[in-house]
Design a protein around this motif. Structure first.
Motif, PDB file in Angstrom:
ATOM      1  N   UNK A 393      16.070   3.566  21.182  1.00  0.00           N
ATOM      2  CA  UNK A 393      15.814   2.062  22.174  1.00  0.00           C
ATOM      3  C   UNK A 393      16.824   2.738  23.524  1.00  0.00           C
ATOM      4  N   UNK A 467      12.892  -5.696  29.553  1.00  0.00           N
ATOM      5  CA  UNK A 467      12.592  -5.082  28.244  1.00  0.00           C
ATOM      6  C   UNK A 467      14.021  -4.573  27.735  1.00  0.00           C
ATOM      7  N   UNK A 471      16.703  -6.250  24.575  1.00  0.00           N
ATOM      8  CA  UNK A 471      17.211  -5.323  23.339  1.00  0.00           C
ATOM      9  C   UNK A 471      18.484  -5.549  23.415  1.00  0.00           C
ATOM     10  N   UNK A 474      19.531  -9.136  22.211  1.00  0.00           N
ATOM     11  CA  UNK A 474      19.399  -9.254  20.668  1.00  0.00           C
ATOM     12  C   UNK A 474      20.638  -8.836  19.798  1.00  0.00           C
ATOM     13  N   UNK A 475      21.359  -7.665  20.336  1.00  0.00           N
ATOM     14  CA  UNK A 475      22.323  -7.285  19.936  1.00  0.00           C
ATOM     15  C   UNK A 475      23.503  -7.819  19.934  1.00  0.00           C
ATOM     16  N   UNK A 486      14.663 -12.351  14.183  1.00  0.00           N
ATOM     17  CA  UNK A 486      13.823 -11.956  15.401  1.00  0.00           C
ATOM     18  C   UNK A 486      12.529 -11.747  15.045  1.00  0.00           C
ATOM     19  N   UNK A 487      11.992 -12.013  13.784  1.00  0.00           N
ATOM     20  CA  UNK A 487      10.747 -11.752  13.351  1.00  0.00           C
ATOM     21  C   UNK A 487       9.491 -12.736  14.014  1.00  0.00           C
TER      22      UNK A 487
ATOM     23  N   UNK B 486       9.232  -6.677  11.652  1.00  0.00           N
ATOM     24  CA  UNK B 486       8.416  -7.683  12.644  1.00  0.00           C
ATOM     25  C   UNK B 486       9.386  -8.336  13.970  1.00  0.00           C
ATOM     26  N   UNK B 487      10.340  -7.413  13.928  1.00  0.00           N
ATOM     27  CA  UNK B 487      11.180  -8.090  15.011  1.00  0.00           C
ATOM     28  C   UNK B 487      11.269  -7.467  16.504  1.00  0.00           C
ATOM     29  N   UNK B 488      11.738  -8.544  17.237  1.00  0.00           N
ATOM     30  CA  UNK B 488      11.416  -7.940  18.722  1.00  0.00           C
ATOM     31  C   UNK B 488      12.358  -6.965  19.045  1.00  0.00           C
TER      32      UNK B 488
END
Lengths: 669, 669
Positions: A393, A467, A471, A474-475, A486-487, B486-488
């Motif tokens: 990532x 994008x 990422x 989320x962290x 987060x699915x 399935x997470x983002x």
């Protein structure tokens, strides 16, 4: 420590180069009284707009700073102030440079295309370098002050706030003024574009500067800052200081490469005005890869990770011309899409509108494939060469950073457009002669191509920046709230996605309506002036330019406030009610529909514009086909210059608001 | 066992009612030779189209059946065959009913509005009941044969394949014929709509049937089947047979309620033709809730889950009129949006286009809020009353099922539109007189409102059906591959989302282009006939209707194949290369952009159409404003009748392909 000072050094080199260009521009002859009078009016209009914008931004920023300092962290508030402040400063410097360069470029038309091009390009380069170096400076200074990317994230929000106001406000302004000037001037009074008898003509020229130049600058500044922050945050999550600082170094490498790239452009008259601009870009790109690889090698060494990083940098650099070529293909009249739109004007209005919409929609395919390929490739090299998915990532974010590291040269070529456009306006208004006007028209055509392709660059980089930031978000949220779901099987995520994907559609409708309603007010004012002062159209009485400037300014700002509030508050409301997983959905949904809607709108608009220009090139200006093409262009104007580009900032504002406010996302439901 | 037979019994009741309506329609007088000749030509054209479609679908289906039987399971292949077969059968029956009812409705105009309305409505009701009962019958028969929802999923793919061909093919057909007929007939030759001298007029009337009636039927059939399957799959995942069968029972309850709702409509002449249609819906909705609650109580009893299910059913039923009201607000000329579009015609073409686009974009906001509210509410009652998140998701799917359980009555009211439209065409072509034409025009206006609001219903239900299916897909994939990410934060999911969100934009461009290119061919043909047979326009020579029908049929099918292949193959390619998590991204991305793009296009198109009609109602038919409104309508035609509605099937095909092919999604990368 040497590494940490490198970005600041690179920024200093770029700023000194920009300063020397500024001094050089100052020394160029600025023409007689008539030229000065017009450029002074444009300058005043632009300053009035920025002053009014700043007059709203400052109290708003003060409240936000207080809130952040109180609820989150004083450092975050400081970061916000620096991010926003340097963005405004960069915007003002670059806009004033472009405004004051326009009359000099107009005068230079007497010396030939080489001299005119050099003047316009150096103005553009000044803007480009000031904007990128300010962005790099903001983040590298913050990193020196407190090397914690989480606390620095406020800078992204600051940049976003300014960008939203300048980009969307400027977008409404420029098209409302343009439309207002054209509807009464060209269509009703039958006077040409930029005719000094048109009371809205100064507003129109101001619009080119505040919309095209300042708007694009603020947009790229924001993408640059957001991408830097996102990749540094991801570096921090891996827990390695070298990976946290590397994005700054990649930015610095690109900036130095840009300095060399813009310096090589000379005043020699070229066969094709595009050639020196292309050379400037190629020099910057090659040097950017070399210097970028060098800093990667110095920072992380040559192992699996080092190779992955170098490949990611190359991918990012290659993405720039690739996306520009795709955009060019769909918007320039040298290729089938615009030719098809041009041909459709012989069928009728509806065929022209549908063909333009269709081509714009179609252009999303190659864009998507390029972006997807870049993401997959950088992720897989990062992941496979290190066996660490987070490094995959991280490499994706670095690809975006490498792409944005060339913003300086991209902006130089882009800002060159409005300068040529304005110079053309001055040539017309002061009656310098047809030869000079043809010359600025030629440069303006090049500028138009650059403008369209830069829009593609800006849209792609906004999406990629977002994008990367999603990422990082989320962290960060997991660091606060622990493991989160987060699915795509979490209904709350699905709801967030639905809300996020809605926003670009809804905000577009608001912005398109804003252009119409502001343009209507300008039309009323121009009609009033023509009616009450009969001497204006005879050329014996002066129109009141200031009133149109004032209407455009206040209209743009008033119409902007509600959509801006909706964008900024949506993630907060969703976060407080449904929690951070839903917010991640909102952010992702915003990118998904925003990316394609923006690209479609930008390309449809540019393609209609160039279909009209193509008919003019073919010498079919007064034909029924041309009249149909003019309607297409009018439809495309708010598409390509208001709604489309504003979505870039919408996508990013969602992210920067969220990363700053993440600790409030408690999820009441 | 009694429970399992209830859906089959309900289907039988509905089919018997449909049959009795059919017999009643058959007994109505069908007019003289001239009426019969025209209706025969329309019937032939419609049959030619369906025959050609079926001629492509059958070999394609045979290949797919063989592949499924060999690679997946013979039961899945059987399910596919049944799902596709009953869809075609339902489509043919309902289309032929509508086609043969049109001349009878035309004749009934002499008896007054009540008789005409009853004829048109009973034709619509026959179509509506046949389509929904076939869908319910397909799935309940499969459930009796093998009560395993996973093996039944092939039925969804079968329904999707048929829907894609009928919906998108019919959408291209109807607008290409309409555009072709109008461009030469109305604009060049100056003859009115539906004039028998126009060689494309039969194709235009055929288009109303294959596009509006058969297309909508196939679309709803597909949503119905997909939602049934998704909720049964989710019930299976919970591991409870009662929850697996409940969706069938909710469907049966809605179907019985529909039978009562359509029977109450009488031939008494109403003050407002909308009133009997509204009463029919309200009766069905109230009865649907009562019967639905009853079956829920009988199946799961009155505990937390029972209450959650009843609330979910009520939510789904309420969603139907809510979405219809929202759509009506943005598309009917009784409300500000269309009034504003109408007003913009006095400014010019570009204002009219921008206002139409803007209002369509704006309409996505209330739609999104309704859908989001329904998802959140049903999920939270399901989750909070049972403490089981999967039951929350199950309740969300049941809400969609409750919404779709009223499809029969919604389709009855919708199919009424094309019958009235065609009856008007016959009145015009046979010169029955102005009074009769005014009557069909009044019913056509009601039909237009119903058509627009049903489109809103179809779009929302397609999105909700897909959302339910995506949830089921994820669970199925995990049953095969074990836990999946399935997470983002999984880049593969992000890439899937980017690809999925792209598809609606790209496919729209293909479909819009398909309409233009097919319409151009029809225009050429009509011009040729006018040129070569001078007697046509004088009314002494017969045009060759068949050639235009043939061009529209083959053009529609040829232009459809590539987009259909792209849609069907994208999830398979993504799945094989990147695995099921990426496919989940594709499915979700498709819904996110497809939902809003479809709704925007459908509403912008309907609003332009009604702005034009509003000017006509105001008696401003030959004004410059009306000419501008006509262009808006022409732009809106492929929006609202081709691209917009086709996205419904695009969204669902992605899902049904994926659920059938899930075992092939090995993820090579």
């Amino acid at each position: 420590m040497l590494l940490e000072l490198f970005p600041i050094g690179a920024s200093a080199v770029a700023l000194v180069t920009a300063l020397s260009f500024g001094i050089w521009l100052r020394r160029q002859p600025s023409g007689g009284e008539d030229v000065r009078r017009i450029s002074e009016a444009v300058r005043e209009g632009a300053v009035a707009f920025i002053r009014k914008e700043v007059g709203i931004i400052i109290p708003l920023a003060a409240i936000i700073i207080a809130l952040i300092a109180f609820f989150i962290h004083p450092y975050s508030a400081l970061a916000f102030a620096l991010g926003a402040g340097l963005s405004i400063l960069a915007g003002i410097i670059s806009m004033l440079t472009c405004v004051s360069a326009a009359p000099k470029a107009a005068i230079a038309t007497s010396k030939g295309i080489g001299a005119t091009l050099l003047t316009a390009f150096r103005a553009g380069a000044t803007a480009g370098m000031v904007i990128t170096s300010m962005a790099l400076l903001a983040i590298s200074t913050l990193y020196l002050l407190f090397p914690n990317p989480v606390l620095m994230a406020g800078a992204g929000f600051g940049a976003s706030l300014v960008a939203l106001f300048i980009r969307a406000g400027g977008g409404i302004y420029t098209k409302a003024a343009d439309l207002g000037a054209d509807l009464v001037g060209k269509l009703e009074a039958g006077i040409p574009e930029d005719d000094p008898r048109n009371p809205a003509t100064i507003a129109d020229n101001v619009g080119d500067n505040v919309g095209d130049a300042a708007g694009m600058g603020a947009d790229i500044y924001e993408s640059y800052v957001v991408t830097l922050l996102a990749s540094m945050l991801l570096g921090g999550i891996v827990g390695r200081a070298d990976l946290t600082i590397l994005p700054l170094l990649v930015g610095a490498a690109g900036l130095l490469a840009t300095v060399v790239g813009v310096v090589v452009v000379t005043g020699r008259s070229p066969e094709n005005p595009m050639t020196p601009l292309n050379i400037s870009f190629i020099v910057s790109a090659i040097l950017g890869v070399i210097l970028g690889s060098l800093v990667a090698w110095l920072t992380v060494g040559i192992g699996g990770l080092g190779i992955a990083i170098i490949i990611s940098i190359i991918l990012g650099v290659v993405l720039v011309p690739l996306i520009q070529r795709i955009t060019d293909y769909y918007t320039s009249y040298s290729y089938p899409p615009v030719k098809r739109i041009t041909a459709s004007t012989s069928v009728g209005h509806s065929a022209n509108i549908l063909e333009g919409i269709g081509q714009g929609l179609k252009s999303t395919l190659p864009l998507a494939l390029s972006i997807v390929a870049a993401i997959i490739a950088s992720y897989y090299v990062g992941f496979n060469l290190t066996n660490n998915p987070i490094l995959g990532i991280y490499c994706t974010a670095l690809t975006t950073m490498a792409m944005l590291s060339l913003s300086g040269v991209v902006l130089s070529i882009d800002s060159f457009g409005p300068v040529s456009d304005n110079a053309g306006g001055i040539v017309e208004m002061t009656g310098m002669g047809d030869e000079n006007r043809k010359l600025t028209d030629r440069l303006d055509a090049v500028g138009n191509t650059a403008k369209a392709t830069t829009k593609g660059f800006a849209i792609a980089s906004a999406a990629l920046a977002a994008i990367a930031m999603i990422q990082a978000f989320q962290k960060e949220a997991e660091a606060i709230y622990g493991a989160l779901d987060y699915t795509l099987s979490n209904p709350v995520v699905v709801v967030g996605l639905l809300v996020g994907a809605l926003l670009p559609f809804y905000i577009s409708s608001r912005l398109i309506a804003a252009v119409s309603s502001t343009a209507t007010k300008i039309v009323d004012e121009v009609r009033r002036q023509f009616r009450e002062k009969k001497g204006i159209l005879e050329g014996v009485e002066k129109p009141d330019y200031g009133r149109c400037v004032g209407i455009a300014t206040s209209g743009a700002i008033r119409e902007l406030l509600t959509p801006a509030a909706i964008v900024a508050l949506t993630p907060i409301i969703v976060g407080v009610i449904l929690g951070p997983a839903a917010v991640t959905g909102v952010l992702t949904g915003g990118v998904l529909s925003g990316l394609y809607l923006a690209y479609h709108m930008a390309n449809s608009g540019a393609a209609w514009d160039n279909a009209k220009k193509y008919l003019e090139v073919l010498g079919r200006k007064k034909t029924p086909e041309h009249a149909i093409a003019v309607v297409g262009d009018l439809v495309g104007d708010p598409y390509k210059d208001t709604a489309g580009p504003s979505l870039n900032t919408v996508i990013k504002v969602l992210n920067t608001v969220s990363i700053v406010a993440v600790s409030a996302f408690i999820g009441l439901l």
